[in-house]
Design an enzyme around this catalytic site. Structure first.
Site, PDB file in Angstrom:
ATOM      1  N   LYS A 207       0.838  -1.199   0.000  1.00 47.94           N
ATOM      2  CA  LYS A 207       0.000   0.000   0.000  1.00 47.94           C
ATOM      3  C   LYS A 207       0.876   1.254   0.000  1.00 47.94           C
ATOM      4  O   LYS A 207       0.694   2.164  -0.786  1.00 47.94           O
ATOM      5  CB  LYS A 207      -0.927  -0.041   1.217  1.00 47.94           C
ATOM      6  CG  LYS A 207      -1.833   1.161   1.327  1.00 47.94           C
ATOM      7  CD  LYS A 207      -2.793   1.015   2.499  1.00 47.94           C
ATOM      8  CE  LYS A 207      -3.498   2.340   2.755  1.00 47.94           C
ATOM      9  NZ  LYS A 207      -4.430   2.293   3.872  1.00 47.94           N
ATOM     10  N   GLU A 213      10.420  -4.859   4.460  1.00 48.96           N
ATOM     11  CA  GLU A 213      10.459  -6.268   4.042  1.00 48.96           C
ATOM     12  C   GLU A 213      10.181  -6.400   2.542  1.00 48.96           C
ATOM     13  O   GLU A 213      10.888  -7.101   1.812  1.00 48.96           O
ATOM     14  CB  GLU A 213       9.381  -7.078   4.789  1.00 48.96           C
ATOM     15  CG  GLU A 213       9.650  -7.303   6.254  1.00 48.96           C
ATOM     16  CD  GLU A 213       9.159  -6.157   7.143  1.00 48.96           C
ATOM     17  OE1 GLU A 213       8.914  -5.043   6.619  1.00 48.96           O
ATOM     18  OE2 GLU A 213       9.051  -6.375   8.353  1.00 48.96           O
ATOM     19  N   GLY A 269      -4.933  -1.980   4.953  1.00 48.28           N
ATOM     20  CA  GLY A 269      -4.174  -3.142   4.476  1.00 48.28           C
ATOM     21  C   GLY A 269      -4.899  -4.455   4.758  1.00 48.28           C
ATOM     22  O   GLY A 269      -5.010  -5.322   3.885  1.00 48.28           O
ATOM     23  N   ARG A 270      -5.425  -4.600   5.969  1.00 46.08           N
ATOM     24  CA  ARG A 270      -6.051  -5.873   6.347  1.00 46.08           C
ATOM     25  C   ARG A 270      -7.435  -6.048   5.751  1.00 46.08           C
ATOM     26  O   ARG A 270      -8.069  -7.077   5.954  1.00 46.08           O
ATOM     27  CB  ARG A 270      -6.077  -5.996   7.867  1.00 46.08           C
ATOM     28  CG  ARG A 270      -6.683  -4.808   8.598  1.00 46.08           C
ATOM     29  CD  ARG A 270      -6.325  -4.852  10.082  1.00 46.08           C
ATOM     30  NE  ARG A 270      -6.763  -3.678  10.819  1.00 46.08           N
ATOM     31  CZ  ARG A 270      -6.083  -2.542  10.933  1.00 46.08           C
ATOM     32  NH1 ARG A 270      -4.904  -2.396  10.321  1.00 46.08           N
ATOM     33  NH2 ARG A 270      -6.534  -1.545  11.657  1.00 46.08           N
ATOM     34  N   GLU A 355      -5.105  -6.624  14.688  1.00 47.85           N
ATOM     35  CA  GLU A 355      -4.586  -5.305  14.331  1.00 47.85           C
ATOM     36  C   GLU A 355      -5.721  -4.275  14.422  1.00 47.85           C
ATOM     37  O   GLU A 355      -5.492  -3.114  14.741  1.00 47.85           O
ATOM     38  CB  GLU A 355      -3.970  -5.328  12.925  1.00 47.85           C
ATOM     39  CG  GLU A 355      -2.965  -4.221  12.707  1.00 47.85           C
ATOM     40  CD  GLU A 355      -2.143  -4.376  11.435  1.00 47.85           C
ATOM     41  OE1 GLU A 355      -2.722  -4.296  10.341  1.00 47.85           O
ATOM     42  OE2 GLU A 355      -0.911  -4.553  11.530  1.00 47.85           O
ATOM     43  N   HIS A 386      -6.362 -33.380  17.642  1.00 48.35           N
ATOM     44  CA  HIS A 386      -5.304 -34.245  18.176  1.00 48.35           C
ATOM     45  C   HIS A 386      -4.167 -33.435  18.776  1.00 48.35           C
ATOM     46  O   HIS A 386      -3.090 -33.967  19.022  1.00 48.35           O
ATOM     47  CB  HIS A 386      -4.801 -35.167  17.069  1.00 48.35           C
ATOM     48  CG  HIS A 386      -5.882 -36.070  16.581  1.00 48.35           C
ATOM     49  ND1 HIS A 386      -6.164 -37.278  17.183  1.00 48.35           N
ATOM     50  CD2 HIS A 386      -6.797 -35.916  15.595  1.00 48.35           C
ATOM     51  CE1 HIS A 386      -7.191 -37.836  16.573  1.00 48.35           C
ATOM     52  NE2 HIS A 386      -7.599 -37.023  15.604  1.00 48.35           N
ATOM     53  N   LYS A 506       9.351  -0.879  13.999  1.00 43.57           N
ATOM     54  CA  LYS A 506       9.949  -0.603  12.684  1.00 43.57           C
ATOM     55  C   LYS A 506      11.050   0.440  12.815  1.00 43.57           C
ATOM     56  O   LYS A 506      12.127   0.310  12.236  1.00 43.57           O
ATOM     57  CB  LYS A 506       8.888  -0.048  11.722  1.00 43.57           C
ATOM     58  CG  LYS A 506       7.825  -1.015  11.307  1.00 43.57           C
ATOM     59  CD  LYS A 506       6.977  -0.321  10.235  1.00 43.57           C
ATOM     60  CE  LYS A 506       5.675  -1.040   9.997  1.00 43.57           C
ATOM     61  NZ  LYS A 506       4.806  -0.326   9.067  1.00 43.57           N
TER      62      LYS A 506
HETATM   63  O1  LIG Z   1       1.032  -2.780   2.189  1.00 42.92           O
HETATM   64  P1  LIG Z   1       2.129  -2.173   2.996  1.00 42.92           P
HETATM   65  O2  LIG Z   1       2.101  -0.678   2.978  1.00 42.92           O
HETATM   66  O3  LIG Z   1       3.460  -2.717   2.565  1.00 42.92           O
HETATM   67  O4  LIG Z   1       1.893  -2.592   4.478  1.00 42.92           O
HETATM   68  C1  LIG Z   1       1.975  -3.912   4.909  1.00 42.92           C
HETATM   69  C2  LIG Z   1       1.558  -4.036   6.362  1.00 42.92           C
HETATM   70  O5  LIG Z   1       2.488  -3.345   7.148  1.00 42.92           O
HETATM   71  C3  LIG Z   1       2.157  -2.641   8.285  1.00 42.92           C
HETATM   72  O6  LIG Z   1       3.122  -2.725   9.242  1.00 42.92           O
HETATM   73  C4  LIG Z   1       0.780  -2.711   8.837  1.00 42.92           C
HETATM   74  O7  LIG Z   1       0.760  -3.032  10.191  1.00 42.92           O
HETATM   75  C5  LIG Z   1      -0.146  -3.614   8.080  1.00 42.92           C
HETATM   76  O8  LIG Z   1      -1.457  -3.178   8.311  1.00 42.92           O
HETATM   77  C6  LIG Z   1       0.139  -3.615   6.611  1.00 42.92           C
HETATM   78  O9  LIG Z   1      -0.774  -4.472   5.968  1.00 42.92           O
END
Ligand SMILES: O=P(O)(O)OC[C@H]1O[C@H](O)[C@H](O)[C@@H](O)[C@@H]1O
Length: 543
Positions: A207, A213, A269-270, A355, A386, A506
């Site tokens: 986003k 990452e 994002g979620r 979240e 199990h 972060k």
């Molecule tokens: O889609 P991005 O901007 O790379 O974000 C990826 C993710 O990173 C963050 O740390 C948020 O906590 C998430 O809500 C998000 O989905």
């Protein structure tokens, strides 16, 4: 916000019920009302939801609905769907529901025709996925694409991977998808080491397009590609596309914005799977079945938007969750899909729910005085039976559990499916009704062992079933949980749409990175634990 729901008379009524509730047992609730199972079963779109095995009386349900009214749940639902800026800490609308509006719908928000924007992107995604699926889209050496590698994390990974796995029965045989998320280079290595770069397409999903990452993985992936294809930079345009809200950062990274699929800041994002974030899923299942997924979401959206609270399934389930968490002290919630296809569903719901609702201040900034959020966890049945079900059956914790199952198996190993589903049905029954000491003794159990074999029962479950796991049903299930989450956040008066809590880690990772790598860098200005761990790492890596 002027008034706190937790100070209201409605809240106190529920506290009163909670104090008395230890005396209520599901055996009695079912014993005193033979039709409870049918009465407390509701349908929404293709889903049938049996919530009768929850620890609720009619009085509690009525009090929960009153609490929902007190929290202005209906008004908050209307505000969300209308695009009001209910995400106040980021001053944004919350409009994932607009992503699944039909083309004929009308929604103008902040002066922008949202439906037109959504369908413009869906159209571009559809045209692109058609080309990739048919083989018309060629890689740098002229070969068709065989593997999509989705690079993203959090919402840019969990939705796509969960849906891809869930819809295996609907995907093209010509193309497979893989998903890289972790910055542990092992993830990228494992997902690419046996691939041919000439037939691989990377979909870089972020986003913000600033996520460490994802950008790090994408850079590595680009090197891997260029190395494999002889170093010609022109190859990138044929093997990299981006999904983002941030065109500038996509261009800075070196991906042509013609190969970018956009979305908007009003998609969290979620909540983003039904946006361009679902591109890899669309390529896998085709644009028509992706439209069915969106249609499924929309059917539940419409129900949530219009049904009165008494018959509003996501609202009722959300209110029942509030009853468990806030009034009965439950800490966690188990997600137990009896479908191997849904093996990533609990992981997906972890981000969606935790979240969203892992917050400790209200919208007005005041600290909450009660428990919010739940730890979501689970594994597909029968594997969980199990492993951890023992604790649910005979442990001391209150763990509401959702059992999700389907009548038709999506393959033709039908007899095994019958056995599988008998487990599904048996578990909620055993959890609810257990086995008394008298029953154990009547079976002739040894007196000493008998207490160990007693199953106290009274463990709450909700059973969610549909005829078959289709793209539409998957959309319905996801929307159901999105709106359950919204309901809880509304009663708690928290902002379910920001995630400030992930920021600090972060920032600290960026501060620590040079201390791990720079030759001779001092590792002495953090706390003593971190200092010695940094030292340990440097020594182990010979720095
Ligand atoms: O889609 P991005 O901007 O790379 O974000 C990826 C993710 O990173 C963050 O740390 C948020 O906590 C998430 O809500 C998000 O989905």
């Amino acid at each position: 916000m002027s008034e706190h729901v937790s100070d209201s008379a409605e809240w106190q009524v529920l506290q009163g019920h909670a104090e008395k509730f230890s005396a209520v047992h599901l055996r009695e609730l079912f014993g005193s009302e033979p039709g409870r199972g049918e009465r407390l079963t509701a349908t929404v779109a293709d889903l049938t939801v049996d919530y009768s095995k929850n620890l609720v009386t009619d009085e509690v349900l009525t009090a929960l609905i009153a609490l929902g009214e007190k929290a202005k749940l209906r008004e908050r639902i209307a505000a969300m769907f209308a695009g009001e800026h209910i995400n106040v800490t980021e001053d944004r609308a919350v409009l994932h529901t607009a992503l699944r509006l039909p083309r004929t719908a009308k929604l103008v928000v902040d002066g922008q025709d949202v439906v037109a924007d959504v369908h413009e992107v869906l159209g571009r995604m559809g045209a692109f996925s058609d080309k990739v699926r048919s083989g018309e889209w060629k890689g740098h050496t002229g070969q068709r694409i065989r593997t999509i590698v989705n690079i993203g994390i959090g919402g840019s990974d969990l939705g796509p991977v969960m849906a891809y796995e869930a819809l295996q029965a609907y995907k093209s045989r010509e193309i497979q998808c893989r998903f890289v998320s972790n910055i542990d280079p092992t993830d990228l290595h494992l997902k690419t080491h046996d691939l041919d770069p000439a037939t691989t397409l990377f979909v870089v999903v972020s986003k913000t397009f600033t996520t460490q990452e994802t950008l790090t993985n994408a850079k590595e992936a680009r090197s891997w590609l260029l190395q494999g294809l002889g170093g010609d930079q022109a190859a990138v345009a044929k093997h990299f596309v981006a999904v983002s809200t941030n065109a500038q950062k996509v261009a800075d990274f070196g991906i042509d914005t013609d190969n970018m699929f956009g979305f908007w800041d009003w998609v969290g994002g979620r909540y983003s799977l039904p946006s361009a974030v679902g591109l890899s899923v669309m390529i896998a299942i085709g644009k028509e079945q992706f439209a069915e997924l969106l249609g499924g979401y929309h059917a539940v959206d419409e129900h949530f938007r219009t049904a009165p609270l008494e018959s509003n399934v996501p609202a009722l389930l959300g209110l029942i969750n509030v009853w468990y968490d806030t009034f009965l002290g439950a800490q966690s919630h188990a997600i137990l899909p009896y479908s191997q296809y849904l093996h990533r569903f609990a992981a997906y719901l972890q981000q969606l729910t935790m979240e969203s609702n892992g917050k400790s201040v209200r919208l007005d900034g005041s600290p909450v005085s009660f428990q919010t959020g739940e730890v979501f966890w689970g594994e597909p049945g029968t594997n969980g039976q199990h492993a951890f079900y023992q604790l649910i059956h005979q442990g001391t914790k209150l763990i509401p559990a959702d059992f999700i199952g389907f009548a038709q198996p999506n393959h033709d190993i039908g007899e095994m499916h019958d056995l599988f589903m008998s487990n599904f049905l048996a578990q909620t029954r055993a959890l609810a009704f257990g086995r008394t000491l008298d029953e154990v003794e009547a079976e002739g159990a040894d007196k000493k062992v008998a207490p160990h074999r007693v199953m106290q029962g009274n463990h709450p479950t909700t059973t969610i079933v549909a005829e078959k796991l289709t793209p539409a049903v998957l959309g319905q299930l996801i929307a159901l949980y999105e709106h359950i989450t919204f309901t809880q956040g509304t009663v708690w008066q928290i902002n379910s749409f920001d995630q400030w809590g992930v920021e600090l880690g972060k920032v600290m990772a960026n501060q620590l990175a040079p201390k791990l790598t720079a030759p001779g860098a001092a590792a002495g200005d953090d706390d003593s634990s971190t200092n010695s761990l940094v030292q340990w790492y440097r020594t182990a890596r010979g720095r």
